[in-house]
Design a protein around this motif. Structure first.
Motif, PDB file in Angstrom:
ATOM      1  N   UNK A 165      31.599 -15.006  43.962  1.00  0.00           N
ATOM      2  CA  UNK A 165      31.264 -14.290  43.100  1.00  0.00           C
ATOM      3  C   UNK A 165      31.967 -13.080  43.352  1.00  0.00           C
ATOM      4  N   UNK A 166      32.600 -12.798  44.637  1.00  0.00           N
ATOM      5  CA  UNK A 166      33.054 -11.879  45.420  1.00  0.00           C
ATOM      6  C   UNK A 166      34.893 -12.742  45.124  1.00  0.00           C
ATOM      7  N   UNK A 167      34.429 -13.292  45.298  1.00  0.00           N
ATOM      8  CA  UNK A 167      35.936 -13.971  45.217  1.00  0.00           C
ATOM      9  C   UNK A 167      36.979 -13.836  43.890  1.00  0.00           C
ATOM     10  N   UNK A 168      36.169 -14.546  42.565  1.00  0.00           N
ATOM     11  CA  UNK A 168      36.421 -14.087  41.561  1.00  0.00           C
ATOM     12  C   UNK A 168      36.625 -12.454  41.310  1.00  0.00           C
ATOM     13  N   UNK A 169      36.216 -11.660  41.520  1.00  0.00           N
ATOM     14  CA  UNK A 169      36.330 -10.038  41.314  1.00  0.00           C
ATOM     15  C   UNK A 169      37.441 -10.173  41.747  1.00  0.00           C
ATOM     16  N   UNK A 195      45.008  -8.229  37.587  1.00  0.00           N
ATOM     17  CA  UNK A 195      45.133  -7.350  36.506  1.00  0.00           C
ATOM     18  C   UNK A 195      45.685  -7.142  35.607  1.00  0.00           C
ATOM     19  N   UNK A 196      47.166  -7.696  35.885  1.00  0.00           N
ATOM     20  CA  UNK A 196      48.797  -7.790  35.220  1.00  0.00           C
ATOM     21  C   UNK A 196      49.077  -8.763  34.546  1.00  0.00           C
ATOM     22  N   UNK A 197      48.634 -10.038  35.331  1.00  0.00           N
ATOM     23  CA  UNK A 197      48.760 -11.023  34.801  1.00  0.00           C
ATOM     24  C   UNK A 197      47.906 -11.034  33.505  1.00  0.00           C
ATOM     25  N   UNK A 198      46.995 -10.661  33.747  1.00  0.00           N
ATOM     26  CA  UNK A 198      45.830 -10.937  32.805  1.00  0.00           C
ATOM     27  C   UNK A 198      45.555 -10.208  31.210  1.00  0.00           C
ATOM     28  N   UNK A 199      46.590  -9.289  31.357  1.00  0.00           N
ATOM     29  CA  UNK A 199      46.849  -8.458  30.807  1.00  0.00           C
ATOM     30  C   UNK A 199      48.097  -8.511  29.290  1.00  0.00           C
ATOM     31  N   UNK A 200      48.552  -8.970  30.725  1.00  0.00           N
ATOM     32  CA  UNK A 200      50.290  -9.959  30.095  1.00  0.00           C
ATOM     33  C   UNK A 200      50.131 -11.377  29.301  1.00  0.00           C
ATOM     34  N   UNK A 201      48.578 -12.276  29.520  1.00  0.00           N
ATOM     35  CA  UNK A 201      48.665 -12.894  29.080  1.00  0.00           C
ATOM     36  C   UNK A 201      47.252 -13.092  27.785  1.00  0.00           C
ATOM     37  N   UNK A 202      46.674 -12.263  28.005  1.00  0.00           N
ATOM     38  CA  UNK A 202      45.869 -11.561  27.154  1.00  0.00           C
ATOM     39  C   UNK A 202      44.225 -12.279  27.514  1.00  0.00           C
ATOM     40  N   UNK A 203      44.563 -12.729  28.714  1.00  0.00           N
ATOM     41  CA  UNK A 203      43.235 -13.895  28.809  1.00  0.00           C
ATOM     42  C   UNK A 203      42.134 -13.448  28.973  1.00  0.00           C
ATOM     43  N   UNK A 204      41.309 -12.042  28.722  1.00  0.00           N
ATOM     44  CA  UNK A 204      40.385 -11.234  28.973  1.00  0.00           C
ATOM     45  C   UNK A 204      38.734 -12.157  28.686  1.00  0.00           C
ATOM     46  N   UNK A 205      38.756 -12.998  27.361  1.00  0.00           N
ATOM     47  CA  UNK A 205      37.906 -14.421  27.311  1.00  0.00           C
ATOM     48  C   UNK A 205      37.958 -15.389  28.817  1.00  0.00           C
ATOM     49  N   UNK A 206      38.714 -15.543  28.696  1.00  0.00           N
ATOM     50  CA  UNK A 206      38.742 -16.565  30.213  1.00  0.00           C
ATOM     51  C   UNK A 206      38.509 -15.930  31.474  1.00  0.00           C
ATOM     52  N   UNK A 207      38.671 -15.404  30.854  1.00  0.00           N
ATOM     53  CA  UNK A 207      38.208 -13.990  32.649  1.00  0.00           C
ATOM     54  C   UNK A 207      36.797 -13.952  32.445  1.00  0.00           C
ATOM     55  N   UNK A 208      36.130 -13.939  31.471  1.00  0.00           N
ATOM     56  CA  UNK A 208      35.254 -13.085  30.723  1.00  0.00           C
ATOM     57  C   UNK A 208      33.811 -14.494  31.522  1.00  0.00           C
ATOM     58  N   UNK A 249      35.031 -16.986  32.822  1.00  0.00           N
ATOM     59  CA  UNK A 249      35.058 -17.540  34.271  1.00  0.00           C
ATOM     60  C   UNK A 249      33.946 -16.807  35.059  1.00  0.00           C
ATOM     61  N   UNK A 250      33.957 -16.105  34.866  1.00  0.00           N
ATOM     62  CA  UNK A 250      32.781 -14.972  35.713  1.00  0.00           C
ATOM     63  C   UNK A 250      31.434 -14.870  35.582  1.00  0.00           C
ATOM     64  N   UNK A 251      31.517 -14.945  33.644  1.00  0.00           N
ATOM     65  CA  UNK A 251      29.473 -15.719  33.181  1.00  0.00           C
ATOM     66  C   UNK A 251      29.487 -16.300  34.177  1.00  0.00           C
ATOM     67  N   UNK A 252      30.523 -17.696  33.845  1.00  0.00           N
ATOM     68  CA  UNK A 252      29.407 -19.139  34.800  1.00  0.00           C
ATOM     69  C   UNK A 252      29.337 -18.613  35.699  1.00  0.00           C
ATOM     70  N   UNK A 253      29.628 -18.250  36.696  1.00  0.00           N
ATOM     71  CA  UNK A 253      28.898 -17.698  38.027  1.00  0.00           C
ATOM     72  C   UNK A 253      28.188 -16.457  38.192  1.00  0.00           C
ATOM     73  N   UNK A 254      28.622 -15.614  37.069  1.00  0.00           N
ATOM     74  CA  UNK A 254      27.518 -14.669  37.095  1.00  0.00           C
ATOM     75  C   UNK A 254      25.912 -15.272  36.945  1.00  0.00           C
ATOM     76  N   UNK A 255      25.713 -16.178  36.344  1.00  0.00           N
ATOM     77  CA  UNK A 255      24.924 -16.718  35.277  1.00  0.00           C
ATOM     78  C   UNK A 255      23.888 -17.951  36.081  1.00  0.00           C
ATOM     79  N   UNK A 256      24.972 -18.664  37.022  1.00  0.00           N
ATOM     80  CA  UNK A 256      23.995 -19.288  38.467  1.00  0.00           C
ATOM     81  C   UNK A 256      23.887 -18.766  39.521  1.00  0.00           C
ATOM     82  N   UNK A 257      24.513 -17.038  39.977  1.00  0.00           N
ATOM     83  CA  UNK A 257      23.419 -16.113  40.824  1.00  0.00           C
ATOM     84  C   UNK A 257      21.720 -15.979  40.163  1.00  0.00           C
ATOM     85  N   UNK A 258      22.299 -15.765  38.836  1.00  0.00           N
ATOM     86  CA  UNK A 258      21.148 -15.034  38.276  1.00  0.00           C
ATOM     87  C   UNK A 258      19.671 -16.403  38.754  1.00  0.00           C
TER      88      UNK A 258
END
Length: 581
Positions: free
Chosen positions: A202-206, A213-226, A228-237
Motif C-alpha cells: 500500500x505504501x508503494x502504491x501511494x 500524479x501528472x501521468x495520472x491526470x493527463x491520462x484521466x486514470x483516476x478510476x484505474x488508480x482508485x 488499484x488502491x482499493x484492492x490493496x486497501x480492502x485486503x489490509x482491512x
C-alpha cells in the motif's frame, strides 16, 4: 520469557538481547512492577480482614485502619504503574532508535541488486510499522511477564494458604488452555506476515501514484488508480479483521475456562463456609484472590499471539539488517591516480538474465584524457560507467586503476576519486547550498562554493530567489526545473574536484542555450582529469580524445570525432541524425 525459550524462537531471543544494555533501568522498572503486582494480594487479604472485622469485631480500631490501608495500597498501585510504564517506555524507545539506525545503515550499504529487489514501500513499512510493532510489543510483553507473573504467584500464595486442595483443582484448565493458545499462535504468525507485506504494498502504491500524479491526470486514470488502491486497501482491512479476531480470541477463551474452574471452586468454598470450615472473611479473601487472578492469567495467555506478531516483525527487520552489504574486500587505499584506467575484456550479466549486457569491453583512459561513450538507448553505456565506482560488479574480465584491480581498493578510497553527474538527478529536501556541498561541506570554503556556482551557471537562479542559496529545493528537488536540478548536480561535482569525472548524460535536461553556457565550465572541470562522458547529444563530445560507439554490449567503433565521421559507420549516422558535421 519462558515462552520464548520454550519455542526456541531465535528472532525473539535476538530482539530481547537489544534490551540487555538497559538492564539497570529494567531492574528499576521491575521493582515498581513487582510492587504493582503485590497490591492484588494485599487487596484480597485486606478485603477479607475488613469483612471479618465488620462482622465479628464491630468496635475494633481496625474498622478505620483497614480502609485506610486499602487506599494506601491503591496509591502504591497507581504510582508504581505510572513509573514502571515511563521507564519501560524509555527503554523501548532507546532500543527502537538502535534498531532503526541498524536498519538504515544496512540499507545504505546494500548492493545495487538488492535495491532492485525491494520496493521503497516495503522498506518504509519496516521503519515505520514493523520496528514499532516489534518494540512496543516486546516492551509490553516484558511488563506483562514481570508484573502478571508476580501477581499470579502472590495470589496463588494467598489461595494455597487458605485452601491448597481447592487451589489445585483450578489447575485442571492448564492443558486445554495451552492447546488452544498454541493453535492460535501459529495462525496469528501467518496472518501478521501477510498484513505487513500488504501494508508495504500500500505504501508503494501511494508513493507511486503521488510521484506519477501528472501521468495520472493527463491520462484521466483516476478510476484505474482508485481501483488499484482499493484492492490493496480492502485486503489490509480483511487481514486486519482476521488478525484482530485471532488476537482477541485468547481473552474470552481464557475467561471461559478460568470462570468454569472458578465457579466450581467457589461452589465448594461456599459449602465449606456454610459448614464453618471457612470464616466469611476468609471466603471473601479466597473469592477476591480467585477473581483477581483471572486478569493476569488472561494477559499471560495473550502473550502467545503477541509473541507471534513480534516474531514476524522481528524476522522482517533482521532480514534487512542481515542482508549482505556490497562487497568491500579491498585493502589498498587509492589516494592519487598516476597512470589511468583500463577495462580488460569486461563482461557484465545482470542477475536472472541469460545473456551478458556487456561483452568483452576493453579500453584505456590515461591520466588527463577524456573519452565518450555513445550509442542507442540500452546499448550498455551506463552499465560501463556504473562498473567503475563498483555500483555493479564485473562478471568477467577486470577493471584496473594504475594497474591494480579496482576490487583491491577499498570502496571509500575508490569512490573518493570520482565525481558523478547522472541523468537521474536526485536532490535532498534541503537548501541549494547543502545540496551543492553534499559530501564535502566540512572541507570547502565559501569562495570555492561561489566558484562552483558560477561554473555551473547557477548565479542567475540563486539571485532570483528571495532566500538565495538558502532556498529549499523541496522533496526530490520538485520546486526546481529539470535543468536547474542538473546544474546543482554539476556544481556538486565541480566542488568535489575528484580526479575522475563521470558525466552520464550530464546536459540531458538542459536547453541548448544552457548547454552552451556550461560547456566551457565542464571543460574546466575535466581539464587535466580523466573524464568519461555518456552522451546522446553528440555536440558535447566532439573534443574528446576518443569516442567509443557501443552497440549490443560491444565496442563497435572507436576513435576521435573526425576519424569516426570518415568511417561513415554508426557514429557518422548518429551525427547526421543530429545534423552534426
Amino acid at each position: 520469557m519462558i515462552n520464548i525459550l520454550k519455542h526456541r524462537d531465535e528472532n525473539l531471543v535476538r530482539l530481547y538481547k537489544y534490551f540487555l544494555p538497559y538492564k539497570g533501568k529494567i531492574a528499576v522498572a521491575s521493582i515498581f512492577l513487582i510492587a504493582t503486582a503485590l497490591t492484588s494480594s494485599a487487596t484480597a487479604t485486606l478485603l477479607g480482614k475488613l469483612t471479618d472485622v465488620s462482622f465479628y469485631q464491630g468496635g475494633s480500631w481496625l474498622v478505620f485502619a483497614l480502609p485506610a490501608a486499602l487506599i494506601a495500597v491503591t496509591l502504591v498501585f497507581a504510582i508504581s504503574t505510572v513509573l514502571s510504564a515511563y521507564i519501560m517506555s524509555q527503554v523501548s524507545q532507546s532500543v527502537l532508535v538502535t534498531l532503526r539506525k541498524e536498519l538504515f545503515n544496512s540499507v545504505l550499504h546494500w548492493p545495487e541488486s538488492q535495491y532492485q529487489k525491494v520496493s521503497t514501500g516495503l522498506i518504509s513499512s519496516k521503519f515505520v510499522n514493523e520496528s514499532t510493532l516489534a518494540l512496543s510489543g516486546a516492551a509490553d510483553s516484558v511488563t506483562v511477564m514481570i508484573r502478571d507473573t508476580v501477581q499470579i504467584i502472590g495470589l496463588l500464595c494467598v489461595l494455597f494458604w487458605h485452601d491448597w486442595i481447592l487451589t489445585l483443582v483450578t489447575f485442571v484448565i492448564g492443558p486445554a488452555l495451552f492447546i488452544v493458545l498454541r493453535l492460535l499462535s501459529k495462525k496469528v504468525k501467518v496472518v501478521v506476515k501477510q498484513s505487513q507485506e500488504t501494508l508495504g504494498n500500500m505504501i508503494s502504491r501511494i508513493q507511486e501514484s503521488y510521484e506519477a500524479e501528472r501521468i495520472v491526470k493527463i491520462n484521466d486514470s483516476y478510476d484505474f488508480e482508485d481501483e488499484r488502491f482499493s484492492k490493496v486497501n480492502m485486503r489490509i482491512r480483511r487481514l486486519a479483521l482476521k488478525t484482530n479476531i485471532l488476537q482477541g480470541l485468547p481473552t474470552p477463551l481464557t475467561q471461559i475456562l478460568t470462570m468454569v474452574a472458578v465457579a466450581f471452586v467457589v461452589a465448594v468454598a461456599l459449602i465449606e463456609a456454610q459448614g464453618g470450615a471457612l470464616t466469611f472473611g476468609q471466603f471473601v479473601t479466597f473469592l477476591s484472590a480467585l477473581l483477581l487472578i483471572k486478569a493476569p492469567v488472561q494477559h499471560l495467555a495473550g502473550l502467545n499471539s503477541t509473541f507471534a506478531s513480534i516474531s514476524v516483525a522481528a524476522k522482517s527487520i533482521f532480514d534487512v539488517i542481515d542482508a549482505k552489504p556490497e562487497l568491500d574486500t579491498g585493502k589498498k587505499e587509492l589516494k592519487e591516480i598516476h597512470q589511468g584506467i583500463a577495462f580488460t575484456d569486461v563482461h557484465l550479466r545482470y542477475p536472472g538474465q541469460e545473456a551478458d549486457a556487456l561483452k568483452g569491453i576493453s579500453f584505456t583512459v590515461k591520466n588527463g584524457e577524456s573519452i565518450a561513450l555513445v550509442g542507442q538507448s540500452g546499448s550498455g553505456k551506463t552499465s560501463i560507467v556504473n562498473l567503475l565506482p563498483r555500483f555493479l560488479e564485473v562478471t568477467g574480465g577486470k577493471i584496473t586503476i594504475d594497474g591494480i584491480d579496482i576490487r583491491d581498493y577499498t570502496l571509500e578510497s575508490l569512490r573518493s576519486q570520482m565525481s558523478l553527474v547522472s541523468q537521474d538527478v536526485f536532490l535532498f529536501e534541503d537548501t541549494i547550498k547543502n545540496n551543492i556541498t553534499y559530501g564535502v561541506k566540512s572541507s570547502v570554503t565559501e569562495e570555492e562554493i561561489n566558484d562552483a556556482i558560477d561554473a555551473a551557471d547557477l548565479r542567475g537562479l540563486i539571485q532570483s530567489l528571495p532566500k538565495g542559496i538558502d532556498t529549499s529545493v523541496g522533496e526530490g528537488g520538485k520546486l526546481l526545473s529539470g535543468g536547474q536540478r542538473q546544474r546543482i548536480s554539476i556544481a556538486r561535482a565541480i566542488l568535489k574536484n575528484a580526479p575522475i569525472v563521470i558525466l552520464d548524460e550530464a546536459t540531458s535536461a538542459l536547453d541548448s542555450k544552457s548547454e552552451n553556457d556550461i560547456k566551457n565550465s565542464l571543460k574546466k572541470l575535466t581539464k587535466g582529469k580523466i573524464s568519461i562522458t555518456v552522451a546522446h547529444r553528440l555536440s558535447t563530445i566532439e573534443d574528446c580524445n576518443r569516442i567509443y560507439v557501443i552497440s549490443d554490449g560491444k565496442i563497435q567503433e572507436e576513435g576521435p570525432h573526425k576519424l569516426l565521421l570518415s568511417l561513415n559507420g554508426i557514429y557518422a549516422k548518429l551525427c547526421r541524425m543530429q545534423k552534426i558535421k
